[in-house]
Design an enzyme around this catalytic site. Structure first.
Site, PDB file in Angstrom:
ATOM      1  N   SER A 122     -76.377 -10.729  24.205  1.00 51.82           N
ATOM      2  CA  SER A 122     -75.091 -11.411  25.008  1.00 51.82           C
ATOM      3  C   SER A 122     -75.807 -10.254  26.135  1.00 51.82           C
ATOM      4  CB  SER A 122     -73.938 -11.504  24.284  1.00 51.82           C
ATOM      5  OG  SER A 122     -73.716 -12.394  23.311  1.00 51.82           O
ATOM      6  N   HIS A 143     -80.393 -16.366  26.948  1.00 55.54           N
ATOM      7  CA  HIS A 143     -79.263 -16.359  26.347  1.00 55.54           C
ATOM      8  C   HIS A 143     -78.335 -17.652  26.448  1.00 55.54           C
ATOM      9  CE1 HIS A 143     -74.948 -14.528  26.321  1.00 55.54           C
ATOM     10  NE2 HIS A 143     -75.340 -14.282  25.574  1.00 55.54           N
ATOM     11  N   GLU A 155     -79.119 -18.903  30.483  1.00 58.03           N
ATOM     12  CA  GLU A 155     -79.262 -17.348  31.258  1.00 58.03           C
ATOM     13  C   GLU A 155     -80.498 -17.420  31.125  1.00 58.03           C
ATOM     14  OE1 GLU A 155     -74.530 -15.556  32.252  1.00 58.03           O
ATOM     15  OE2 GLU A 155     -76.524 -15.119  30.826  1.00 58.03           O
ATOM     16  N   ASN A 193     -70.825 -13.407  30.618  1.00 53.78           N
ATOM     17  CA  ASN A 193     -70.353 -12.577  29.660  1.00 53.78           C
ATOM     18  C   ASN A 193     -69.253 -10.998  30.798  1.00 53.78           C
ATOM     19  OD1 ASN A 193     -70.457 -13.846  27.589  1.00 53.78           O
ATOM     20  ND2 ASN A 193     -72.180 -12.477  26.657  1.00 53.78           N
TER      21      ASN A 193
HETATM   22  N1  CAA Z   1     -71.644 -27.258  16.809  1.00 52.60           N
HETATM   23  C1  CAA Z   1     -72.137 -28.533  17.053  1.00 52.60           C
HETATM   24  N2  CAA Z   1     -71.750 -29.944  17.142  1.00 52.60           N
HETATM   25  C2  CAA Z   1     -70.117 -29.194  18.250  1.00 52.60           C
HETATM   26  C3  CAA Z   1     -69.143 -27.852  17.024  1.00 52.60           C
HETATM   27  C4  CAA Z   1     -70.922 -27.084  17.050  1.00 52.60           C
HETATM   28  N3  CAA Z   1     -69.965 -26.251  16.449  1.00 52.60           N
HETATM   29  N4  CAA Z   1     -68.443 -28.467  17.881  1.00 52.60           N
HETATM   30  C5  CAA Z   1     -67.721 -28.867  18.714  1.00 52.60           C
HETATM   31  N5  CAA Z   1     -69.230 -30.182  18.948  1.00 52.60           N
HETATM   32  C6  CAA Z   1     -69.475 -31.373  19.296  1.00 52.60           C
HETATM   33  C7  CAA Z   1     -68.593 -32.411  18.457  1.00 52.60           C
HETATM   34  O1  CAA Z   1     -69.251 -32.778  17.439  1.00 52.60           O
HETATM   35  C8  CAA Z   1     -68.588 -33.235  19.209  1.00 52.60           C
HETATM   36  O2  CAA Z   1     -69.020 -33.834  19.916  1.00 52.60           O
HETATM   37  P1  CAA Z   1     -69.755 -35.456  19.830  1.00 52.60           P
HETATM   38  O3  CAA Z   1     -68.926 -35.681  20.865  1.00 52.60           O
HETATM   39  O4  CAA Z   1     -71.463 -35.932  20.615  1.00 52.60           O
HETATM   40  O5  CAA Z   1     -68.934 -35.804  18.776  1.00 52.60           O
HETATM   41  C9  CAA Z   1     -68.274 -32.287  21.003  1.00 52.60           C
HETATM   42  O6  CAA Z   1     -69.245 -31.202  20.818  1.00 52.60           O
HETATM   43  C10 CAA Z   1     -66.795 -32.084  20.956  1.00 52.60           C
HETATM   44  O7  CAA Z   1     -65.999 -31.745  20.873  1.00 52.60           O
HETATM   45  P2  CAA Z   1     -64.611 -32.363  19.870  1.00 52.60           P
HETATM   46  O8  CAA Z   1     -63.922 -33.295  19.724  1.00 52.60           O
HETATM   47  O9  CAA Z   1     -64.489 -32.054  18.407  1.00 52.60           O
HETATM   48  O10 CAA Z   1     -63.046 -31.037  20.475  1.00 52.60           O
HETATM   49  P3  CAA Z   1     -63.761 -30.398  21.324  1.00 52.60           P
HETATM   50  O11 CAA Z   1     -63.880 -31.625  22.506  1.00 52.60           O
HETATM   51  O12 CAA Z   1     -62.920 -29.276  21.442  1.00 52.60           O
HETATM   52  O13 CAA Z   1     -64.961 -29.790  21.914  1.00 52.60           O
HETATM   53  C11 CAA Z   1     -66.094 -27.152  22.582  1.00 52.60           C
HETATM   54  C12 CAA Z   1     -65.248 -28.276  21.130  1.00 52.60           C
HETATM   55  C13 CAA Z   1     -67.514 -27.837  22.681  1.00 52.60           C
HETATM   56  C14 CAA Z   1     -66.444 -26.229  21.515  1.00 52.60           C
HETATM   57  C15 CAA Z   1     -65.363 -27.054  23.651  1.00 52.60           C
HETATM   58  O14 CAA Z   1     -63.703 -26.637  23.231  1.00 52.60           O
HETATM   59  C16 CAA Z   1     -65.690 -25.856  24.181  1.00 52.60           C
HETATM   60  O15 CAA Z   1     -66.745 -26.113  25.195  1.00 52.60           O
HETATM   61  N6  CAA Z   1     -64.741 -24.334  23.995  1.00 52.60           N
HETATM   62  C17 CAA Z   1     -65.692 -23.346  25.108  1.00 52.60           C
HETATM   63  C18 CAA Z   1     -66.254 -22.907  24.000  1.00 52.60           C
HETATM   64  C19 CAA Z   1     -67.179 -21.969  25.160  1.00 52.60           C
HETATM   65  O16 CAA Z   1     -66.362 -21.389  26.696  1.00 52.60           O
HETATM   66  N7  CAA Z   1     -67.830 -21.402  25.088  1.00 52.60           N
HETATM   67  C20 CAA Z   1     -68.791 -20.024  25.330  1.00 52.60           C
HETATM   68  C21 CAA Z   1     -68.696 -19.102  24.704  1.00 52.60           C
HETATM   69  S1  CAA Z   1     -69.534 -17.436  25.284  1.00 52.60           S
HETATM   70  C22 CAA Z   1     -70.716 -17.253  24.449  1.00 52.60           C
HETATM   71  O17 CAA Z   1     -71.027 -17.848  23.530  1.00 52.60           O
HETATM   72  C23 CAA Z   1     -71.589 -15.892  25.060  1.00 52.60           C
HETATM   73  C24 CAA Z   1     -71.956 -15.491  24.336  1.00 52.60           C
HETATM   74  O18 CAA Z   1     -73.259 -14.680  24.091  1.00 52.60           O
HETATM   75  C25 CAA Z   1     -70.696 -14.808  22.896  1.00 52.60           C
END
Ligand code: CAA
Length: 285
Positions: A122, A143, A155, A193
């Site tokens: 990250s 990434h 990325e 990030n």
């Molecule tokens: N694994 C696999 N699939 C997942 C999942 C997981 N952990 N979480 C959710 N999903 C899937 C669900 O199965 C669902 O799929 P379908 O539509 O096909 O059924 C879809 O994603 C939407 O999920 P939900 O309806 O349960 O819930 P939601 O609409 O609230 O979405 C979320 C959940 C995708 C996590 C959404 O809230 C989101 O995009 N959040 C932001 C996440 C984000 O910003 N991530 C970046 C973090 S920073 C990073 O990662 C960088 C680093 O280096 C640390």
């Protein structure tokens, strides 16, 4: 370095990201070999992928035959030498530079010299991993974002040492697996990030100051900015240990107080409340 398309990918690690990356790769019809230090953790990671796919089958979003095809594309190993035929290696182990450098040295010895060596780090400098291999031209960053199965962005990180062919093959791979690739230089936090974590850290500061409750800060950022999650829910999703280490690296690199990890984040990590993965972080799960 040969520019052959990437047909098999070795994924190093057994955490949430490694499993997610394996699923994305396998879904695109590319062979994924997940290598973990123990058979138990490799199996647990693939079981996690299988459980996620099973939920999609239950919801009617995936055919059982498609699930079987994806799972058949994933195999596991504990033996690094089993990755010798891979065209691309993606390291996704703990965010500790020495551990990653040790792994890159070992990968350098066992992999095909034409294979691309990528890190899913990250924030750590990709060049520090490139430095330890014989041909640093073949090292870059690829990434992914959490959850890797869902978020479209990847990325492609170019350290100063990378060859153009390495970056071209990495970008082509990202497009093959159906992700949106962006190019970025090897600076701490890359694009996402470096912009996201000062915001998350400032949300913790706002709660510490007593300005608003965690739930109201989360509601505000969802409703006011149309973000899918508020900052505390997102910190818990990313993992508080990972978040702390990202902020520490950003702070060491840029020195700005916005990057200095807030005391509450440190306290939660010290208590072992690491977010969703430990069923407790800012919130309880
Ligand atoms: N694994 C696999 N699939 C997942 C999942 C997981 N952990 N979480 C959710 N999903 C899937 C669900 O199965 C669902 O799929 P379908 O539509 O096909 O059924 C879809 O994603 C939407 O999920 P939900 O309806 O349960 O819930 P939601 O609409 O609230 O979405 C979320 C959940 C995708 C996590 C959404 O809230 C989101 O995009 N959040 C932001 C996440 C984000 O910003 N991530 C970046 C973090 S920073 C990073 O990662 C960088 C680093 O280096 C640390």
């Amino acid at each position: 370095m040969s520019g052959a398309p990437i047909k098999s990918v070795g994924i190093l690690g057994s955490g949430i990201m490694a499993g997610g990356i394996a699923e994305v790769v396998a879904r695109a019809g590319v062979r994924a070999i997940l290598r973990a230090r123990s058979e138990a953790s490799a199996t647990a990671s693939v079981n996690g992928v299988a459980a996620g796919l099973a939920r999609q089958v239950e919801k009617g979003k995936l055919d059982a035959s498609e699930r079987d095809r994806i799972l058949a594309n994933i195999s596991t190993t504990t033996d690094l030498a089993a990755l010798s035929g891979c065209d691309l290696l993606i390291e996704s182990v703990v965010e500790d530079l020495e551990t990653k450098q040790r792994l890159f040295r070992d990968l350098d010895a066992v992999t095909n010299p034409s294979a691309v060596l990528a890190t899913n780090t990250s924030t750590l400098p990709v060049v520090e991993m490139a430095k330890v291999v014989k041909n640093p031209e073949r090292v870059c960053g690829i990434h992914f974002f959490n959850p890797a199965q869902v978020l479209p962005l990847v990325e492609v990180v170019r350290p100063v040492t990378a060859g153009d062919e390495t970056i071209r093959r990495a970008a082509e791979f990202v497009s093959t697996i159906g992700k949106d690739g962006v190019h970025v230089l090897d600076r701490a936090g890359f694009i996402v990030n470096a912009l996201l974590f000062p915001y998350l850290n400032n949300a913790v500061r706002m709660f510490e100051d007593g300005t608003a409750s965690m739930a109201d800060i989360d509601t505000a950022m969802k409703g006011g900015c149309n973000f899918p999650m508020g900052p505390f829910a997102l910190l818990d999703l990313v993992g508080l240990d990972t978040s702390l280490s990202i902020l520490e690296t950003l702070h060491a690199s840029f020195g700005h107080e916005n990057f200095a990890p807030r005391p509450m984040l440190r306290e939660l990590v010290a208590k072992g409340r690491l977010g969703r993965k430990t069923k407790a972080g800012f919130y309880e799960y």
